[in-house]
Design an enzyme around this catalytic site. Structure first.
Site, short mmCIF file in Angstrom:
data_model
loop_
_atom_site.label_atom_id
_atom_site.label_comp_id
_atom_site.label_asym_id
_atom_site.label_seq_id
_atom_site.Cartn_x
_atom_site.Cartn_y
_atom_site.Cartn_z
N HIS A 122 24.95 103.58 52.19
CA HIS A 122 24.78 102.11 52.14
C HIS A 122 24.17 101.54 53.42
O HIS A 122 23.68 100.41 53.41
CB HIS A 122 26.13 101.42 51.91
CG HIS A 122 26.72 101.70 50.56
ND1 HIS A 122 26.02 101.52 49.40
CD2 HIS A 122 27.96 102.15 50.19
CE1 HIS A 122 26.80 101.85 48.36
NE2 HIS A 122 27.96 102.24 48.82
N ASP A 159 26.48 109.55 43.75
CA ASP A 159 27.61 108.67 44.05
C ASP A 159 27.64 107.54 43.02
O ASP A 159 26.61 107.09 42.54
CB ASP A 159 27.43 108.10 45.46
CG ASP A 159 28.65 107.35 45.98
OD1 ASP A 159 28.92 106.25 45.48
OD2 ASP A 159 29.31 107.85 46.90
N HIS A 161 28.26 104.50 43.43
CA HIS A 161 27.64 103.29 43.98
C HIS A 161 26.20 103.60 44.37
O HIS A 161 25.91 104.66 44.90
CB HIS A 161 28.42 102.81 45.23
CG HIS A 161 29.85 102.52 44.97
ND1 HIS A 161 30.84 103.49 45.13
CD2 HIS A 161 30.48 101.40 44.57
CE1 HIS A 161 32.01 102.95 44.84
NE2 HIS A 161 31.82 101.69 44.49
N ASP A 242 32.89 109.72 43.53
CA ASP A 242 33.66 108.59 43.02
C ASP A 242 33.28 108.20 41.60
O ASP A 242 33.79 107.23 41.06
CB ASP A 242 33.55 107.38 43.96
CG ASP A 242 32.17 107.19 44.54
OD1 ASP A 242 31.23 107.90 44.13
OD2 ASP A 242 32.02 106.33 45.43
#
Length: 304
Positions: A122, A159, A161, A242
């Protein structure tokens, strides 16, 4: 197969109740040592240099993370914390990726896993965010291009996200292809299918509730053929776990076997075009039991 890690990566402590806690890394390293006692070579991650970090980040972000006096947890945004042990952890996490790229491109290893934290995907060129201080995989990819002269580096991100930072850093750099599946809607609300960069960005948003069949279909039918067509000289993986059905921060319903399947497919692409070279870096994953299961499945598939 080599694994890079460092005790400093457990000393980045965002505080009680934070999802991105030091026990995440303990779970990963313990599970890998138990599952593969004789097949992994454990190596100390070096610290990244400022020059290596500057390939992906601006001076101001380096100064914030590395030079800010910190006596206790300091909130950088609602999710991201700078703590007394954070600077060295961030340096070691980014340095692991650089060392791993060097190892595979010099022919010392074929595949390397970096068991490090804080995660990175991120973090943008200018800002720490989403639990991430430096963008570890971006630093590694930039090192492969700038230091080793590669012109086709694939960054694969599964991931749950979207790796907004990785995409933003490379969206105008055709040397790097960024390919991601991720839940949408979900933080950070980026990664729409129309986001294409200079033709080097490929996003596959997944609706909440997507399970193994839907996940594998989008990779088999769309994403893996796209990577294959790029003919990467190096495969880098942002290995976030995740999307596991047990994870508390998202609603994708995968199991360890799904990560093993995708990893084996990526290894096969690396065997075709990149002399088998794969570097994987730990990203998310916040249920400890799921993290153990997924990390073992992923590294087992890398081992073959």
């Amino acid at each position: 197969m080599r694994v890079y890690t460092h005790p400093a990566c457990t000393r980045h402590d965002p505080g009680p109740g934070h999802a991105e806690r030091p026990l995440r890394l303990v779970a990963v390293t313990e599970s890998l040592r138990e599952a593969f006692p004789d097949r992994l070579r454990w190596c100390e991650a070096p610290a990244a240099s400022r020059g290596q970090l500057l390939r992906a980040h601006c001076d101001e972000l380096l100064a914030l993370v590395l030079d800010t006096p910190v006596d206790g947890p300091m909130q950088l945004d609602p999710d991201t914390v700078l703590a007394p042990g954070s600077a060295e952890a961030a340096l070691r996490a980014a340095g692991a990726g650089v060392a791993a790229v060097d190892a595979v491109l010099k022919g010392e290893e074929t595949r390397v896993f970096c068991a490090v934290r804080p995660p990175g995907h991120h973090a943008t060129g200018e800002a720490a965010m989403g639990f991430c201080l430096f963008n570890n995989i971006a630093v590694a990819a930039a090192h492969a291009c700038d230091k080793h002269g590669l012109s086709r580096v694939a960054v694969i991100d599964f991931d749950v996200h979207h790796g907004n930072g990785t995409q933003a850093i490379f969206d105008s750099d055709p040397r790097v292809m960024y390919v991601s599946s991720h839940q949408m809607p979900l933080y950070p609300d980026t990664g729409y299918a129309h986001e294409r960069g200079v033709g080097n960005i490929v996003n596959a948003p997944l609706p909440p509730g997507t399970g193994s069949e839907g996940f594998r279909r989008v990779w088999r039918d769309r994403l893996l053929p796209t990577i294959d067509g790029f003919r990467p000289q190096l495969v880098l993986i942002s290995a976030g776990f995740d999307a596991h059905k047990r994870d508390p921060l998202a609603q994708i319903d995968l199991e360890g076997d799904d990560f093993a399947w995708l990893t084996a497919e990526l290894v096969a692409i690396a065997e075709r075009y990149a002399q088998g070279r794969v570097v994987s870096m730990l990203e998310g994953g916040y249920d400890l039991a799921a993290l153990r299961e997924s990390a073992v499945a992923h590294v087992g598939a890398m081992l073959g």
